[in-house]
Motif scaffolding. Structure first.
Motif, PDB file in Angstrom:
ATOM      1  N   LYS A 113      45.057  27.778   2.017  1.00 59.50           N
ATOM      2  CA  LYS A 113      45.418  26.861   3.103  1.00 59.50           C
ATOM      3  C   LYS A 113      44.441  26.954   4.268  1.00 59.50           C
ATOM      4  O   LYS A 113      44.748  26.484   5.366  1.00 59.50           O
ATOM      5  CB  LYS A 113      46.830  27.160   3.589  1.00 59.50           C
ATOM      6  CG  LYS A 113      47.901  26.986   2.524  1.00 59.50           C
ATOM      7  CD  LYS A 113      49.291  27.233   3.083  1.00 59.50           C
ATOM      8  CE  LYS A 113      50.357  27.006   2.008  1.00 59.50           C
ATOM      9  NZ  LYS A 113      51.730  27.191   2.558  1.00 59.50           N
ATOM     10  N   ASP A 130      40.279  26.824   5.791  1.00 53.36           N
ATOM     11  CA  ASP A 130      38.848  26.537   5.711  1.00 53.36           C
ATOM     12  C   ASP A 130      38.124  27.564   6.568  1.00 53.36           C
ATOM     13  O   ASP A 130      38.414  27.694   7.766  1.00 53.36           O
ATOM     14  CB  ASP A 130      38.534  25.133   6.235  1.00 53.36           C
ATOM     15  CG  ASP A 130      39.128  24.034   5.374  1.00 53.36           C
ATOM     16  OD1 ASP A 130      39.189  24.219   4.144  1.00 53.36           O
ATOM     17  OD2 ASP A 130      39.542  23.000   5.938  1.00 53.36           O
ATOM     18  N   SER A 150      48.378  20.833   8.758  1.00 57.17           N
ATOM     19  CA  SER A 150      47.062  20.687   8.145  1.00 57.17           C
ATOM     20  C   SER A 150      46.464  22.040   7.796  1.00 57.17           C
ATOM     21  O   SER A 150      47.040  23.081   8.064  1.00 57.17           O
ATOM     22  CB  SER A 150      46.138  19.926   9.092  1.00 57.17           C
ATOM     23  OG  SER A 150      45.858  20.704  10.223  1.00 57.17           O
ATOM     24  N   ARG A 151      45.297  22.028   7.188  1.00 54.97           N
ATOM     25  CA  ARG A 151      44.634  23.282   6.826  1.00 54.97           C
ATOM     26  C   ARG A 151      44.154  24.023   8.072  1.00 54.97           C
ATOM     27  O   ARG A 151      43.707  23.419   9.038  1.00 54.97           O
ATOM     28  CB  ARG A 151      43.458  22.991   5.884  1.00 54.97           C
ATOM     29  CG  ARG A 151      43.893  22.485   4.524  1.00 54.97           C
ATOM     30  CD  ARG A 151      42.691  22.106   3.684  1.00 54.97           C
ATOM     31  NE  ARG A 151      41.870  23.261   3.365  1.00 54.97           N
ATOM     32  CZ  ARG A 151      42.123  24.131   2.376  1.00 54.97           C
ATOM     33  NH1 ARG A 151      43.203  23.985   1.632  1.00 54.97           N
ATOM     34  NH2 ARG A 151      41.309  25.141   2.144  1.00 54.97           N
TER      35      ARG A 151
END
Length: 445
Positions: free
Chosen positions: A61, A63, A36-37
């Motif tokens: 990729k 946050d 996941s990010r």
């Protein structure tokens, strides 16, 4: 001495203004799997910190979910770019409140905060990108390296040229034996960080409303605020906060040498310096090392050196240069049995004699982004090249020079395993500083 604006009032103010606050939770991923990010938090978001964060974010990729800086102006500027990120002034508060919400942390602060912030993040199982030098003290470098290895987190030190084609080419040429086995090496920088008096300046200035001076001091001894003397740049000249030119550039320039020759810990170290002050780094140093030999070197030991403040090694040490050759302002050179390689700081390496190597093949290398490599490693995709297992021991060797220059002319015998000098207990005491009351960090006591 504290800023008149408290952390609590600042956070309340930012929530009221709609900028950010702990109740705003953008794209949170609890216990995020490697695919996941990456949920990322940044400690230090002005100057180099702003650049580091921008590069990490550019991977596409990540946050950016939390930002921390002791300077409200830096924090507001970052908040404008990373909308919805939660804002903090105190990195301890951020790591405590964000522990379940973040995967990785970048630390881009003055040197004296590198280890405390990084260690706290690592102990919470977070991947860490930390600017160079990895730490302020030799002891901190050892402990941080051990903690990262024990926790199994991804790490990367901010020696960005490590990933550049220039330094990678130098390492490849050395490894493939272009200049034969290496007899000695030298590294240098034109930089100088000092002041004329060699003393801590007297007096004080009003603390600007946007700066939390107590948080800026962090683990360091308390002292009055002085405008332009410490924050945002000149802290580098002061021993309590920075590593001088040696700390600032040594990790960059030792990088290709250590990678090419597989250097470890030195046996001995001695130094000459322009001055010897408890407070301020000297204008120049000349440092001699003896290291154990490796498969890449001749003999049982190899000599290395570091100089800064415009000092350079003698070109006559190499038989491979033309008579009028001048070394670049900053860089390193490896003197081998079959030739000499000069590695200018941030330029393509050169092989001498020129005629002999004029057609020597240049490796075709795929471009790497130092920051993206950290992101990929944090997501379970490989290992970053300047991880702490590489950069930690190298940082120790660099920082030992800042201990040796306190004992000019004396050859210090280093026991790396026991983390002490065999022949100088006073020098051993300088490997680890005492943190200010209220700032003890688990793992660094």
């Amino acid at each position: 001495m504290k800023n008149e604006i408290s952390r609590r009032s600042f956070i309340k103010g930012t929530i009221a203004a709609g900028v950010a606050g702990p109740l705003i939770v953008p794209n949170l991923s609890f216990a995020a799997p490697p695919s996941s990010r990456l949920q990322h938090a940044a400690i230090g978001v002005g100057g180099q910190g702003a650049y580091d964060l921008g590069q990490i974010n550019s991977s596409g990729k990540v946050d950016i979910v939390a930002l921390c800086d002791i300077d409200e102006n830096n924090l507001k500027a970052a908040a404008e770019r990373y909308k919805g990120a939660r804002l903090y002034r105190d990195w301890r508060e951020m790591l405590e409140q964000e522990e379940r919400h973040i995967d990785s942390v970048s630390v881009s602060t003055p040197d004296h905060t590198h280890a405390p912030a990084s260690m706290t993040a690592i102990r919470k199982g977070k991947h860490v990108f930390c600017e160079k030098p990895l730490t302020h003290d030799v002891y901190e470098a050892r402990k941080l390296t051990e903690a990262a290895r024990r926790k199994g987190v991804a790490t990367q030190m901010g020696i960005q040229i490590h990933s550049h084609d220039f330094y990678r080419t130098a390492v490849i040429w050395a490894k493939e034996g272009a200049i034969g086995k290496v007899k000695e090496w030298h590294a240098w920088s034109s930089a100088t960080y000092t002041n004329e008096s060699k003393r801590r300046p007297a007096g004080s200035d009003p603390i600007p409303a946007h700066v939390d001076w107590d948080l800026w001091l962090g683990t360091a001894p308390e002292r009055p605020f002085l405008k332009e003397e410490y924050h945002p740049f000149n802290w580098r000249i002061h021993r309590d906060f920075g590593g001088g030119a040696t700390g600032d550039f040594g990790c960059h320039i030792f990088d290709s040498v250590f990678g090419a020759l597989d250097m470890g810990a030195p046996n001995t170290i001695s130094a000459r310096a322009e001055s010897n002050s408890d407070d301020v780094h000297p204008a120049w140093v000349e440092v001699d090392y003896e290291f154990p030999g490796t498969a890449m070197t001749t003999g049982k030991t190899i000599r290395g050196s570091w100089s800064d403040g415009g000092k350079k090694p003698d070109t006559h040490r190499s038989p491979h240069f033309p008579a009028d050759y001048e070394l670049p302002p900053s860089g390193s050179m490896l003197i081998g049995e079959e030739g000499t390689m000069v590695i200018p700081h941030y330029l393509m390496p050169e092989l001498y004699p020129k005629k002999k190597f004029e057609n020597y093949p240049v490796p075709e290398l795929k471009t790497r982004n130092h920051y993206h490599e950290f992101v990929e490693a944090s997501m379970g995709n490989g290992v970053a090249g300047a991880n702490f297992d590489f950069s930690g021991p190298m940082t120790e060797a660099v920082l030992l020079a800042n201990v040796a220059n306190r004992f000019p002319g004396e050859t210090l015998e280093w026991n790396a395993k026991r983390l002490r000098f065999k022949n100088n207990s006073a020098a051993t005491k300088l490997l680890k500083r005492r943190y200010r009351s209220g700032w003890k960090v688990r793992g660094l006591w």
